[in-house]
Design a protein around this motif. Structure first.
Motif, PDB file in Angstrom:
ATOM      1  N   PRO A 208       0.820  -1.224   0.000  1.00 56.15           N
ATOM      2  CA  PRO A 208       0.000   0.000   0.000  1.00 56.15           C
ATOM      3  C   PRO A 208       0.852   1.271   0.000  1.00 56.15           C
ATOM      4  O   PRO A 208       1.842   1.372   0.719  1.00 56.15           O
ATOM      5  CB  PRO A 208      -0.798  -0.120   1.309  1.00 56.15           C
ATOM      6  N   GLY A 209       0.457   2.213  -0.855  1.00 53.32           N
ATOM      7  CA  GLY A 209       1.135   3.501  -0.922  1.00 53.32           C
ATOM      8  C   GLY A 209       2.418   3.526  -1.724  1.00 53.32           C
ATOM      9  O   GLY A 209       3.085   4.548  -1.790  1.00 53.32           O
ATOM     10  N   LYS A 210       2.767   2.400  -2.363  1.00 54.64           N
ATOM     11  CA  LYS A 210       4.007   2.338  -3.164  1.00 54.64           C
ATOM     12  C   LYS A 210       3.673   2.110  -4.636  1.00 54.64           C
ATOM     13  O   LYS A 210       2.679   1.468  -4.965  1.00 54.64           O
ATOM     14  CB  LYS A 210       4.916   1.203  -2.685  1.00 54.64           C
ATOM     15  N   GLU A 211       4.527   2.645  -5.493  1.00 57.94           N
ATOM     16  CA  GLU A 211       4.400   2.413  -6.928  1.00 57.94           C
ATOM     17  C   GLU A 211       5.772   2.230  -7.543  1.00 57.94           C
ATOM     18  O   GLU A 211       6.790   2.633  -6.981  1.00 57.94           O
ATOM     19  CB  GLU A 211       3.645   3.552  -7.611  1.00 57.94           C
ATOM     20  N   MET A 212       5.785   1.598  -8.725  1.00 60.67           N
ATOM     21  CA  MET A 212       7.011   1.392  -9.487  1.00 60.67           C
ATOM     22  C   MET A 212       6.932   2.283 -10.719  1.00 60.67           C
ATOM     23  O   MET A 212       5.909   2.336 -11.390  1.00 60.67           O
ATOM     24  CB  MET A 212       7.114  -0.077  -9.912  1.00 60.67           C
ATOM     25  N   VAL A 213       8.011   2.999 -10.959  1.00 64.63           N
ATOM     26  CA  VAL A 213       8.122   3.841 -12.148  1.00 64.63           C
ATOM     27  C   VAL A 213       9.406   3.438 -12.851  1.00 64.63           C
ATOM     28  O   VAL A 213      10.446   3.282 -12.207  1.00 64.63           O
ATOM     29  CB  VAL A 213       8.172   5.338 -11.774  1.00 64.63           C
ATOM     30  N   GLN A 214       9.325   3.261 -14.165  1.00 62.78           N
ATOM     31  CA  GLN A 214      10.520   2.872 -14.923  1.00 62.78           C
ATOM     32  C   GLN A 214      10.714   3.854 -16.070  1.00 62.78           C
ATOM     33  O   GLN A 214       9.753   4.230 -16.748  1.00 62.78           O
ATOM     34  CB  GLN A 214      10.364   1.457 -15.456  1.00 62.78           C
ATOM     35  N   ALA A 215      11.964   4.275 -16.260  1.00 66.12           N
ATOM     36  CA  ALA A 215      12.282   5.257 -17.295  1.00 66.12           C
ATOM     37  C   ALA A 215      13.640   4.957 -17.916  1.00 66.12           C
ATOM     38  O   ALA A 215      14.512   4.362 -17.284  1.00 66.12           O
ATOM     39  CB  ALA A 215      12.301   6.660 -16.702  1.00 66.12           C
ATOM     40  N   ARG A 216      13.774   5.382 -19.153  1.00 69.11           N
ATOM     41  CA  ARG A 216      15.070   5.326 -19.845  1.00 69.11           C
ATOM     42  C   ARG A 216      15.607   6.745 -19.848  1.00 69.11           C
ATOM     43  O   ARG A 216      14.891   7.688 -20.193  1.00 69.11           O
ATOM     44  CB  ARG A 216      14.893   4.828 -21.279  1.00 69.11           C
ATOM     45  N   ILE A 217      16.868   6.884 -19.446  1.00 71.70           N
ATOM     46  CA  ILE A 217      17.511   8.192 -19.452  1.00 71.70           C
ATOM     47  C   ILE A 217      18.703   8.124 -20.402  1.00 71.70           C
ATOM     48  O   ILE A 217      19.588   7.292 -20.233  1.00 71.70           O
ATOM     49  CB  ILE A 217      17.950   8.636 -18.036  1.00 71.70           C
ATOM     50  N   ASP A 218      18.672   8.975 -21.424  1.00 70.48           N
ATOM     51  CA  ASP A 218      19.741   9.034 -22.427  1.00 70.48           C
ATOM     52  C   ASP A 218      20.610  10.258 -22.175  1.00 70.48           C
ATOM     53  O   ASP A 218      20.097  11.353 -21.933  1.00 70.48           O
ATOM     54  CB  ASP A 218      19.138   9.108 -23.830  1.00 70.48           C
ATOM     55  N   PHE A 219      21.911  10.051 -22.234  1.00 72.87           N
ATOM     56  CA  PHE A 219      22.896  11.108 -22.014  1.00 72.87           C
ATOM     57  C   PHE A 219      23.710  11.306 -23.286  1.00 72.87           C
ATOM     58  O   PHE A 219      24.310  10.350 -23.785  1.00 72.87           O
ATOM     59  CB  PHE A 219      23.878  10.717 -20.901  1.00 72.87           C
ATOM     60  N   ASP A 220      23.772  12.519 -23.783  1.00 71.16           N
ATOM     61  CA  ASP A 220      24.705  12.830 -24.860  1.00 71.16           C
ATOM     62  C   ASP A 220      26.116  12.807 -24.289  1.00 71.16           C
ATOM     63  O   ASP A 220      26.305  12.813 -23.071  1.00 71.16           O
ATOM     64  CB  ASP A 220      24.412  14.211 -25.454  1.00 71.16           C
ATOM     65  N   ALA A 221      27.111  12.807 -25.156  1.00 71.65           N
ATOM     66  CA  ALA A 221      28.507  12.849 -24.717  1.00 71.65           C
ATOM     67  C   ALA A 221      28.736  14.081 -23.838  1.00 71.65           C
ATOM     68  O   ALA A 221      28.170  15.148 -24.093  1.00 71.65           O
ATOM     69  CB  ALA A 221      29.433  12.890 -25.930  1.00 71.65           C
ATOM     70  N   HIS A 222      29.515  13.910 -22.787  1.00 71.92           N
ATOM     71  CA  HIS A 222      29.928  15.003 -21.892  1.00 71.92           C
ATOM     72  C   HIS A 222      28.741  15.767 -21.297  1.00 71.92           C
ATOM     73  O   HIS A 222      28.738  16.999 -21.280  1.00 71.92           O
ATOM     74  CB  HIS A 222      30.880  15.963 -22.608  1.00 71.92           C
ATOM     75  N   THR A 223      27.737  15.038 -20.828  1.00 70.70           N
ATOM     76  CA  THR A 223      26.603  15.664 -20.159  1.00 70.70           C
ATOM     77  C   THR A 223      26.453  15.114 -18.750  1.00 70.70           C
ATOM     78  O   THR A 223      26.968  14.045 -18.435  1.00 70.70           O
ATOM     79  CB  THR A 223      25.289  15.451 -20.934  1.00 70.70           C
ATOM     80  N   SER A 224      25.745  15.862 -17.941  1.00 75.16           N
ATOM     81  CA  SER A 224      25.543  15.477 -16.544  1.00 75.16           C
ATOM     82  C   SER A 224      24.115  15.771 -16.119  1.00 75.16           C
ATOM     83  O   SER A 224      23.465  16.651 -16.672  1.00 75.16           O
ATOM     84  CB  SER A 224      26.478  16.280 -15.637  1.00 75.16           C
ATOM     85  N   PHE A 225      23.670  15.035 -15.105  1.00 73.95           N
ATOM     86  CA  PHE A 225      22.408  15.355 -14.452  1.00 73.95           C
ATOM     87  C   PHE A 225      22.743  15.606 -12.990  1.00 73.95           C
ATOM     88  O   PHE A 225      23.280  14.746 -12.313  1.00 73.95           O
ATOM     89  CB  PHE A 225      21.390  14.227 -14.598  1.00 73.95           C
ATOM     90  N   GLY A 226      22.422  16.811 -12.514  1.00 71.35           N
ATOM     91  CA  GLY A 226      22.821  17.274 -11.199  1.00 71.35           C
ATOM     92  C   GLY A 226      22.269  16.500 -10.016  1.00 71.35           C
ATOM     93  O   GLY A 226      21.484  15.564 -10.164  1.00 71.35           O
ATOM     94  N   LYS A 227      22.682  16.919  -8.831  1.00 67.67           N
ATOM     95  CA  LYS A 227      22.319  16.225  -7.589  1.00 67.67           C
ATOM     96  C   LYS A 227      20.813  16.270  -7.362  1.00 67.67           C
ATOM     97  O   LYS A 227      20.204  17.337  -7.379  1.00 67.67           O
ATOM     98  CB  LYS A 227      23.061  16.851  -6.414  1.00 67.67           C
ATOM     99  N   HIS A 228      20.273  15.074  -7.129  1.00 67.65           N
ATOM    100  CA  HIS A 228      18.841  14.921  -6.894  1.00 67.65           C
ATOM    101  C   HIS A 228      18.613  13.674  -6.045  1.00 67.65           C
ATOM    102  O   HIS A 228      19.515  12.865  -5.863  1.00 67.65           O
ATOM    103  CB  HIS A 228      18.091  14.811  -8.228  1.00 67.65           C
ATOM    104  N   ALA A 229      17.400  13.535  -5.521  1.00 67.70           N
ATOM    105  CA  ALA A 229      17.039  12.361  -4.725  1.00 67.70           C
ATOM    106  C   ALA A 229      15.634  11.920  -5.138  1.00 67.70           C
ATOM    107  O   ALA A 229      14.927  12.640  -5.856  1.00 67.70           O
ATOM    108  CB  ALA A 229      17.082  12.697  -3.238  1.00 67.70           C
ATOM    109  N   HIS A 230      15.244  10.749  -4.671  1.00 67.53           N
ATOM    110  CA  HIS A 230      13.919  10.196  -4.970  1.00 67.53           C
ATOM    111  C   HIS A 230      13.255   9.775  -3.663  1.00 67.53           C
ATOM    112  O   HIS A 230      13.942   9.382  -2.719  1.00 67.53           O
ATOM    113  CB  HIS A 230      14.047   8.977  -5.896  1.00 67.53           C
ATOM    114  N   PRO A 231      11.908   9.813  -3.611  1.00 73.85           N
ATOM    115  CA  PRO A 231      11.194   9.417  -2.394  1.00 73.85           C
ATOM    116  C   PRO A 231      11.059   7.902  -2.288  1.00 73.85           C
ATOM    117  O   PRO A 231      10.009   7.367  -1.975  1.00 73.85           O
ATOM    118  CB  PRO A 231       9.828  10.091  -2.563  1.00 73.85           C
TER     119      PRO A 231
END
Length: 133
Positions: A43-66
């Motif tokens: 109860p109260g939980k879900e699954m989420v699935q995603a594909r994340i594509d990165f170009d050369a020399h790219t970054s995704f900054g600091k983040h967190a998930h619940p």
């Protein structure tokens, strides 16, 4: 009639000025494609699935998930930094577990594209991501 046309042109111009375009959204070089989202038997939980594509020399900054994140690198190599831990670089076929609420970042330091499959087990109804300020 002429006044209405002027207002319409002004509105379209303002929308074009302030709304992010696809070119601007993809300028960062990181693209997220949501694949599926399902309620879990917990109860109260879900699954989420995603594909994340990165170009050369790219970054995704600091983040967190619940909730937890399970990463599977699909192609290329990505460096992950989880809070104050030593960064780890993963290649295609390797996996990583990120505990709930831990701030982390992902970086593609290579000249090639990279991609990951991210699976989140999160609190239902919460934002999937919280960026660190």
């Amino acid at each position: 009639m002429k006044t209405n046309k002027i207002y319409a042109i002004l509105i379209v111009g303002l929308i074009a000025l302030f709304a992010p375009s696809n070119a601007q959204a993809q300028k960062s070089g990181v693209k997220r494609t949501d694949l599926q989202k399902h309620d879990l038997s917990i109860p109260g939980k879900e699954m989420v699935q995603a594909r994340i594509d990165f170009d050369a020399h790219t970054s995704f900054g600091k983040h967190a998930h619940p909730g937890e994140e399970v990463i599977y690198v699909l192609e290329g190599a990505l460096e992950y930094q989880i809070e104050d831990e030593t960064p780890v670089t993963l290649k295609a076929g390797e996996v990583l577990f990120i505990p709930a609420g831990k701030f982390h970042s992902a970086n593609n330091h290579t000249n090639a594209k990279a991609a990951e499959l991210a699976t989140y087990i999160v609190e239902k109804g919460q934002p999937i991501m919280i960026m660190k300020k």
